[in-house]
Design a protein around this motif. Sequence first.
Motif, PDB file in Angstrom:
ATOM      1  N   GLY A   1      20.763 -17.065  80.808  1.00  0.00           N
ATOM      2  CA  GLY A   1      22.212 -17.031  81.001  1.00  0.00           C
ATOM      3  C   GLY A   1      22.529 -16.238  82.247  1.00  0.00           C
ATOM      4  N   GLY A   2      23.692 -15.647  82.251  1.00  0.00           N
ATOM      5  CA  GLY A   2      24.124 -14.866  83.403  1.00  0.00           C
ATOM      6  C   GLY A   2      24.095 -13.380  83.086  1.00  0.00           C
ATOM      7  N   TRP A   3      24.869 -12.668  83.834  1.00  0.00           N
ATOM      8  CA  TRP A   3      24.923 -11.225  83.739  1.00  0.00           C
ATOM      9  C   TRP A   3      25.220 -10.739  82.316  1.00  0.00           C
ATOM     10  CZ3 TRP A   3      23.403  -6.931  85.379  1.00  0.00           C
ATOM     11  CH2 TRP A   3      24.122  -5.754  85.159  1.00  0.00           C
ATOM     12  N   GLU A   4      26.001 -11.553  81.572  1.00  0.00           N
ATOM     13  CA  GLU A   4      26.413 -11.124  80.232  1.00  0.00           C
ATOM     14  C   GLU A   4      25.209 -10.898  79.303  1.00  0.00           C
ATOM     15  OE1 GLU A   4      26.825 -14.141  81.450  1.00  0.00           O
ATOM     16  OE2 GLU A   4      25.788 -15.423  80.009  1.00  0.00           O
ATOM     17  N   LEU A   5      24.110 -11.593  79.554  1.00  0.00           N
ATOM     18  CA  LEU A   5      22.913 -11.393  78.727  1.00  0.00           C
ATOM     19  C   LEU A   5      22.353  -9.986  78.912  1.00  0.00           C
ATOM     20  CD1 LEU A   5      20.502 -14.490  78.769  1.00  0.00           C
ATOM     21  CD2 LEU A   5      21.609 -13.399  76.818  1.00  0.00           C
ATOM     22  N   ALA A   6      22.350  -9.519  80.153  1.00  0.00           N
ATOM     23  CA  ALA A   6      21.867  -8.160  80.433  1.00  0.00           C
ATOM     24  C   ALA A   6      22.787  -7.130  79.787  1.00  0.00           C
ATOM     25  CB  ALA A   6      21.771  -7.934  81.937  1.00  0.00           C
ATOM     26  N   GLU A   7      24.079  -7.414  79.832  1.00  0.00           N
ATOM     27  CA  GLU A   7      25.044  -6.490  79.211  1.00  0.00           C
ATOM     28  C   GLU A   7      24.838  -6.413  77.705  1.00  0.00           C
ATOM     29  OE1 GLU A   7      28.992  -6.321  81.977  1.00  0.00           O
ATOM     30  OE2 GLU A   7      28.731  -8.100  80.755  1.00  0.00           O
ATOM     31  N   LEU A   8      24.529  -7.552  77.132  1.00  0.00           N
ATOM     32  CA  LEU A   8      24.271  -7.610  75.700  1.00  0.00           C
ATOM     33  C   LEU A   8      23.067  -6.738  75.338  1.00  0.00           C
ATOM     34  CD1 LEU A   8      25.433  -9.492  73.329  1.00  0.00           C
ATOM     35  CD2 LEU A   8      23.274 -10.723  73.583  1.00  0.00           C
ATOM     36  N   LEU A   9      22.022  -6.833  76.160  1.00  0.00           N
ATOM     37  CA  LEU A   9      20.822  -6.031  75.908  1.00  0.00           C
ATOM     38  C   LEU A   9      21.097  -4.552  76.089  1.00  0.00           C
ATOM     39  CD1 LEU A   9      18.016  -8.158  77.584  1.00  0.00           C
ATOM     40  CD2 LEU A   9      18.495  -7.902  75.152  1.00  0.00           C
ATOM     41  N   GLU A  10      21.888  -4.249  77.105  1.00  0.00           N
ATOM     42  CA  GLU A  10      22.247  -2.854  77.351  1.00  0.00           C
ATOM     43  C   GLU A  10      22.969  -2.277  76.134  1.00  0.00           C
ATOM     44  OE1 GLU A  10      23.010  -0.948  81.030  1.00  0.00           O
ATOM     45  OE2 GLU A  10      22.350   0.420  79.462  1.00  0.00           O
ATOM     46  N   ALA A  11      23.858  -3.068  75.564  1.00  0.00           N
ATOM     47  CA  ALA A  11      24.679  -2.593  74.452  1.00  0.00           C
ATOM     48  C   ALA A  11      23.924  -2.603  73.123  1.00  0.00           C
ATOM     49  CB  ALA A  11      25.942  -3.448  74.338  1.00  0.00           C
ATOM     50  N   LYS A  12      23.124  -3.623  72.898  1.00  0.00           N
ATOM     51  CA  LYS A  12      22.565  -3.796  71.557  1.00  0.00           C
ATOM     52  C   LYS A  12      21.047  -3.692  71.494  1.00  0.00           C
ATOM     53  CE  LYS A  12      26.448  -5.817  69.481  1.00  0.00           C
ATOM     54  NZ  LYS A  12      27.235  -6.990  69.806  1.00  0.00           N
ATOM     55  N   GLY A  13      20.371  -3.654  72.638  1.00  0.00           N
ATOM     56  CA  GLY A  13      18.912  -3.618  72.615  1.00  0.00           C
ATOM     57  C   GLY A  13      18.333  -4.970  72.240  1.00  0.00           C
ATOM     58  N   TYR A  14      17.032  -4.988  71.973  1.00  0.00           N
ATOM     59  CA  TYR A  14      16.343  -6.265  71.731  1.00  0.00           C
ATOM     60  C   TYR A  14      16.367  -6.696  70.264  1.00  0.00           C
ATOM     61  CZ  TYR A  14      14.663  -6.247  76.516  1.00  0.00           C
ATOM     62  OH  TYR A  14      14.605  -6.262  77.882  1.00  0.00           O
ATOM     63  N   ASP A  15      16.751  -5.802  69.359  1.00  0.00           N
ATOM     64  CA  ASP A  15      16.641  -6.134  67.928  1.00  0.00           C
ATOM     65  C   ASP A  15      17.412  -7.386  67.503  1.00  0.00           C
ATOM     66  OD1 ASP A  15      14.799  -4.243  67.487  1.00  0.00           O
ATOM     67  OD2 ASP A  15      16.142  -2.770  66.554  1.00  0.00           O
ATOM     68  N   PRO A  16      18.681  -7.535  67.939  1.00  0.00           N
ATOM     69  CA  PRO A  16      19.407  -8.753  67.523  1.00  0.00           C
ATOM     70  C   PRO A  16      18.694 -10.040  67.969  1.00  0.00           C
ATOM     71  CG  PRO A  16      20.914  -7.161  68.487  1.00  0.00           C
ATOM     72  CD  PRO A  16      19.534  -6.630  68.709  1.00  0.00           C
ATOM     73  N   ILE A  17      18.096 -10.015  69.163  1.00  0.00           N
ATOM     74  CA  ILE A  17      17.381 -11.190  69.682  1.00  0.00           C
ATOM     75  C   ILE A  17      16.131 -11.443  68.845  1.00  0.00           C
ATOM     76  CG2 ILE A  17      16.097 -12.094  71.665  1.00  0.00           C
ATOM     77  CD1 ILE A  17      18.789 -12.050  72.595  1.00  0.00           C
ATOM     78  N   ARG A  18      15.417 -10.370  68.546  1.00  0.00           N
ATOM     79  CA  ARG A  18      14.214 -10.521  67.709  1.00  0.00           C
ATOM     80  C   ARG A  18      14.576 -11.126  66.360  1.00  0.00           C
ATOM     81  NH1 ARG A  18       9.772  -7.186  69.302  1.00  0.00           N
ATOM     82  NH2 ARG A  18      10.383  -5.338  70.464  1.00  0.00           N
ATOM     83  N   GLU A  19      15.650 -10.611  65.787  1.00  0.00           N
ATOM     84  CA  GLU A  19      16.064 -11.114  64.463  1.00  0.00           C
ATOM     85  C   GLU A  19      16.417 -12.587  64.530  1.00  0.00           C
ATOM     86  OE1 GLU A  19      19.140  -8.636  62.639  1.00  0.00           O
ATOM     87  OE2 GLU A  19      17.756  -6.930  62.962  1.00  0.00           O
ATOM     88  N   LYS A  20      17.177 -12.923  65.585  1.00  0.00           N
ATOM     89  CA  LYS A  20      17.614 -14.309  65.744  1.00  0.00           C
ATOM     90  C   LYS A  20      16.428 -15.257  65.789  1.00  0.00           C
ATOM     91  CE  LYS A  20      20.394 -17.053  68.970  1.00  0.00           C
ATOM     92  NZ  LYS A  20      21.216 -16.964  70.171  1.00  0.00           N
ATOM     93  N   TYR A  21      15.346 -14.811  66.449  1.00  0.00           N
ATOM     94  CA  TYR A  21      14.172 -15.701  66.589  1.00  0.00           C
ATOM     95  C   TYR A  21      13.057 -15.362  65.613  1.00  0.00           C
ATOM     96  CZ  TYR A  21      16.665 -17.449  70.555  1.00  0.00           C
ATOM     97  OH  TYR A  21      17.640 -18.015  71.335  1.00  0.00           O
ATOM     98  N   GLY A  22      13.312 -14.413  64.726  1.00  0.00           N
ATOM     99  CA  GLY A  22      12.335 -14.070  63.687  1.00  0.00           C
ATOM    100  C   GLY A  22      11.016 -13.560  64.238  1.00  0.00           C
ATOM    101  N   ILE A  23      11.084 -12.768  65.335  1.00  0.00           N
ATOM    102  CA  ILE A  23       9.860 -12.258  65.928  1.00  0.00           C
ATOM    103  C   ILE A  23       9.870 -10.723  65.910  1.00  0.00           C
ATOM    104  CG2 ILE A  23       8.490 -12.085  68.052  1.00  0.00           C
ATOM    105  CD1 ILE A  23       9.695 -14.950  68.684  1.00  0.00           C
TER     106      ILE A  23
END
Length: 258
Positions: A236-258
């Motif tokens: 995606g764009g810049w907003e993806l980096a902002e999301l990581l800054e705010a929430k870290g990697y855990d939400p992404i890991r959960e979403k993909y079950g890794i």
Amino acid sequence: MSAELVIKDLHVNVEGKPIIKGLNLTIKQGEIHALMGPNGSGKSTLANTLMGHPNYHADAGEVTFGGVNILELEPNERAKLGLFLAFQYPTTVPGVSMANFLRMAVSAVRSHNSNGGGTSEMIPMREFRRELREKMKRLGVDESFARRYLNEGFSGGEKKRAEILQLAMLEPKIAILDETDSGLDIDAVRIVGESVNRLIGPDLGVLVITHYPRLLSYIRPQFVHILLDGRIVESGGWELAELLEAKGYDPIREKYGI
Ligand code: ADP
Ligand code: MG
């Protein structure tokens, strides 16, 4: 003609274990991409494979640069095509000044007809010095830096400065910067960010590989990719980096079950 780095369905095993598992990514000159991912996701494995590190081989897929398959090329041949990978250069060279080192590096990359034994014609001193001065000015680096011995007593920030100065001098078409642990050193992060900003233009494509969103706040990449377990799971764009800054990697890991 604009050069593209195209990675198609790349698979890399390390010591028999799959680490990169079908990665697709295209980077064009003039584009700034960031590849982000948690520790162990395979970021450095990708960088090592792209640079031609002898311990990292593609097991499947292809990587072309300007239409040329680079996976069979030596690191210096990749550099001659216009690919820059910061850590393909020696980390310490005793008794060699920055200026001498850069002159050798620039001469090696620019020579099109290396004369057999691997030696190449040196770029004339006058021309080199003029260019070095101009680049140092552009990057805001003090002239005394050129007289320092390569990496001798360099701080984290100075090592990064040296790396970026190399980048500026080599004028690659695509640069790949694996910011391994520099995120821990705020000074180094700022230097890389600000310097890359000064070099960005239509002729330079950059892939910044980092775990830390902070570096990206200086560079503001147009494209952000998230690597998880050897695959790019989101782009995606810049907003993806902002999301990581705010929430870290855990939400992404959960979403993909890794
Ligand atoms: P990142 O840079 O995203 O933190 P790496 O590419 O360094 O991730 O590592 C990804 C995985 O590959 C890890 O599980 C790591 O242990 C493994 N790995 C990478 N290089 C080697 C190596 N030379 N020998 C053994 N395992 C490795
Ligand atoms: Mg790494």
